[in-house]
Design a protein around this motif. Structure first.
Motif, PDB file in Angstrom:
ATOM      1  N   PHE A  87       0.841  -1.194   0.000  1.00 36.81           N
ATOM      2  CA  PHE A  87       0.000   0.000   0.000  1.00 36.81           C
ATOM      3  C   PHE A  87       0.879   1.248   0.000  1.00 36.81           C
ATOM      4  N   HIS A  88       0.401   2.280  -0.670  1.00 35.45           N
ATOM      5  CA  HIS A  88       1.049   3.588  -0.659  1.00 35.45           C
ATOM      6  C   HIS A  88       0.043   4.573  -0.069  1.00 35.45           C
ATOM      7  N   GLY A  89       0.489   5.342   0.898  1.00 38.23           N
ATOM      8  CA  GLY A  89      -0.368   6.336   1.517  1.00 38.23           C
ATOM      9  C   GLY A  89       0.282   7.702   1.492  1.00 38.23           C
ATOM     10  N   ALA A  96      -2.302   4.110  -3.522  1.00 37.78           N
ATOM     11  CA  ALA A  96      -2.245   2.956  -4.424  1.00 37.78           C
ATOM     12  C   ALA A  96      -2.113   1.693  -3.586  1.00 37.78           C
ATOM     13  N   GLY A  97      -2.357   0.554  -4.213  1.00 36.78           N
ATOM     14  CA  GLY A  97      -2.178  -0.694  -3.486  1.00 36.78           C
ATOM     15  C   GLY A  97      -2.534  -1.907  -4.313  1.00 36.78           C
ATOM     16  N   THR A  98      -2.014  -3.037  -3.897  1.00 37.88           N
ATOM     17  CA  THR A  98      -2.335  -4.308  -4.528  1.00 37.88           C
ATOM     18  C   THR A  98      -2.041  -5.445  -3.553  1.00 37.88           C
ATOM     19  N   PRO A 121       0.911  -7.035   5.063  1.00 37.10           N
ATOM     20  CA  PRO A 121       0.855  -5.701   4.454  1.00 37.10           C
ATOM     21  C   PRO A 121       2.088  -4.859   4.768  1.00 37.10           C
ATOM     22  N   ARG A 122       2.548  -4.093   3.766  1.00 37.62           N
ATOM     23  CA  ARG A 122       3.643  -3.140   3.920  1.00 37.62           C
ATOM     24  C   ARG A 122       3.163  -1.799   3.388  1.00 37.62           C
ATOM     25  N   TRP A 123       3.477  -0.744   4.130  1.00 37.32           N
ATOM     26  CA  TRP A 123       3.031   0.595   3.776  1.00 37.32           C
ATOM     27  C   TRP A 123       4.217   1.457   3.376  1.00 37.32           C
ATOM     28  N   TYR A 124       4.033   2.218   2.310  1.00 37.95           N
ATOM     29  CA  TYR A 124       5.066   3.138   1.833  1.00 37.95           C
ATOM     30  C   TYR A 124       4.489   4.546   1.783  1.00 37.95           C
ATOM     31  N   GLU A 125       5.354   5.508   2.068  1.00 34.56           N
ATOM     32  CA  GLU A 125       4.968   6.914   2.048  1.00 34.56           C
ATOM     33  C   GLU A 125       5.032   7.425   0.620  1.00 34.56           C
ATOM     34  N   VAL A 131      10.678   4.713   1.290  1.00 31.77           N
ATOM     35  CA  VAL A 131      10.344   5.171   2.636  1.00 31.77           C
ATOM     36  C   VAL A 131       9.184   4.349   3.179  1.00 31.77           C
ATOM     37  N   LEU A 132       9.506   3.433   4.080  1.00 31.61           N
ATOM     38  CA  LEU A 132       8.448   2.661   4.733  1.00 31.61           C
ATOM     39  C   LEU A 132       7.706   3.567   5.701  1.00 31.61           C
ATOM     40  N   MET A 133       6.414   3.583   5.600  1.00 31.69           N
ATOM     41  CA  MET A 133       5.608   4.426   6.464  1.00 31.69           C
ATOM     42  C   MET A 133       5.788   4.038   7.934  1.00 31.69           C
ATOM     43  N   ALA A 134       5.874   2.751   8.212  1.00 35.34           N
ATOM     44  CA  ALA A 134       6.014   2.283   9.592  1.00 35.34           C
ATOM     45  C   ALA A 134       7.320   2.768  10.193  1.00 35.34           C
ATOM     46  N   ASN A 135       8.415   2.727   9.438  1.00 35.59           N
ATOM     47  CA  ASN A 135       9.702   3.190   9.959  1.00 35.59           C
ATOM     48  C   ASN A 135       9.658   4.672  10.262  1.00 35.59           C
ATOM     49  N   LYS A 136       9.050   5.425   9.405  1.00 33.68           N
ATOM     50  CA  LYS A 136       8.979   6.866   9.586  1.00 33.68           C
ATOM     51  C   LYS A 136       8.212   7.220  10.854  1.00 33.68           C
TER      52      LYS A 136
END
Length: 184
Positions: A87-89, A96-98, A121-125, A131-136
């Motif tokens: 997922f991209h947020g 976006a996502g798949t 699930p993995r989230w990207y900024e 840039v992983l959203m979770a790391n940020k």
């Protein structure tokens, strides 16, 4: 916290209205939802009698994810029981996502009438994969204040002083004195 909903339907011939079904997870007794912005591993056990399990028997599926007013559709091949979700947020909104299978295997057999599927699930900024959203988000939680850092340094210095003094007075000095007495 907001959630991303996930649902699928079979591909239909032209003119037929699709019937969207969501996986209903036995673990939570709710439809499968992905928490916005959180990397996690999710398990969803589905009863063989559920509409979603019946839909999984027809490949590929037409699936969609939804968050607020944003809706994204994608094809999904049902293979195996491990799936990645990317997922991209951006600014709290799904961009976006798949979802795709990790292994090229048939759908696992239902054990006691239940099929278990695991999602990662993995989230990207934004639109980047760097840039992983979770790391940020979690980096900010681990920053300690300067006062705490100074207190930690003082505590460490005190512990080192006490341990050193106990060693010197309790072990080192008596050994040196014992050697001197023997040599005299």
């Amino acid at each position: 916290m907001s959630y991303i909903t996930f649902e699928c339907t079979q591909y239909t011939s032209d003119g037929e209205a699709p019937v969207w079904v969501q996986p209903h997870c036995i673990e939570t007794d709710k439809s499968l939802e992905f928490p916005y912005g959180r990397d996690t591993v999710m398990q969803c056990s589905i009863k063989r009698s559920s509409p979603f399990h019946r839909a999984m028997q027809h490949n590929p599926l037409r699936c969609r994810i939804q968050h607020n007013s944003k809706q994204i559709e994608f094809p999904l091949r049902v293979q195996g029981h491990n799936y990645n979700a990317i997922f991209h947020g951006e600014k709290g909104q799904l961009a976006a996502g798949t979802i795709y299978p990790v292994a090229d295997r048939p759908l696992p057999e239902a054990v006691s009438g239940v099929t278990t599927i695991i999602f990662s699930p993995r989230w990207y900024e934004g639109s980047s994969l760097s840039v992983l959203m979770a790391n940020k988000r979690y980096e900010e939680e681990f920053i300690i204040s300067p006062v705490v850092a100074v207190m930690f340094c003082i505590l460490t210095a005190c512990v080192v002083y006490v341990v050193g003094r106990v060693y010197v007075e309790g072990s080192l000095i008596p050994r040196i004195l014992a050697k001197q007495q023997k040599s005299e």
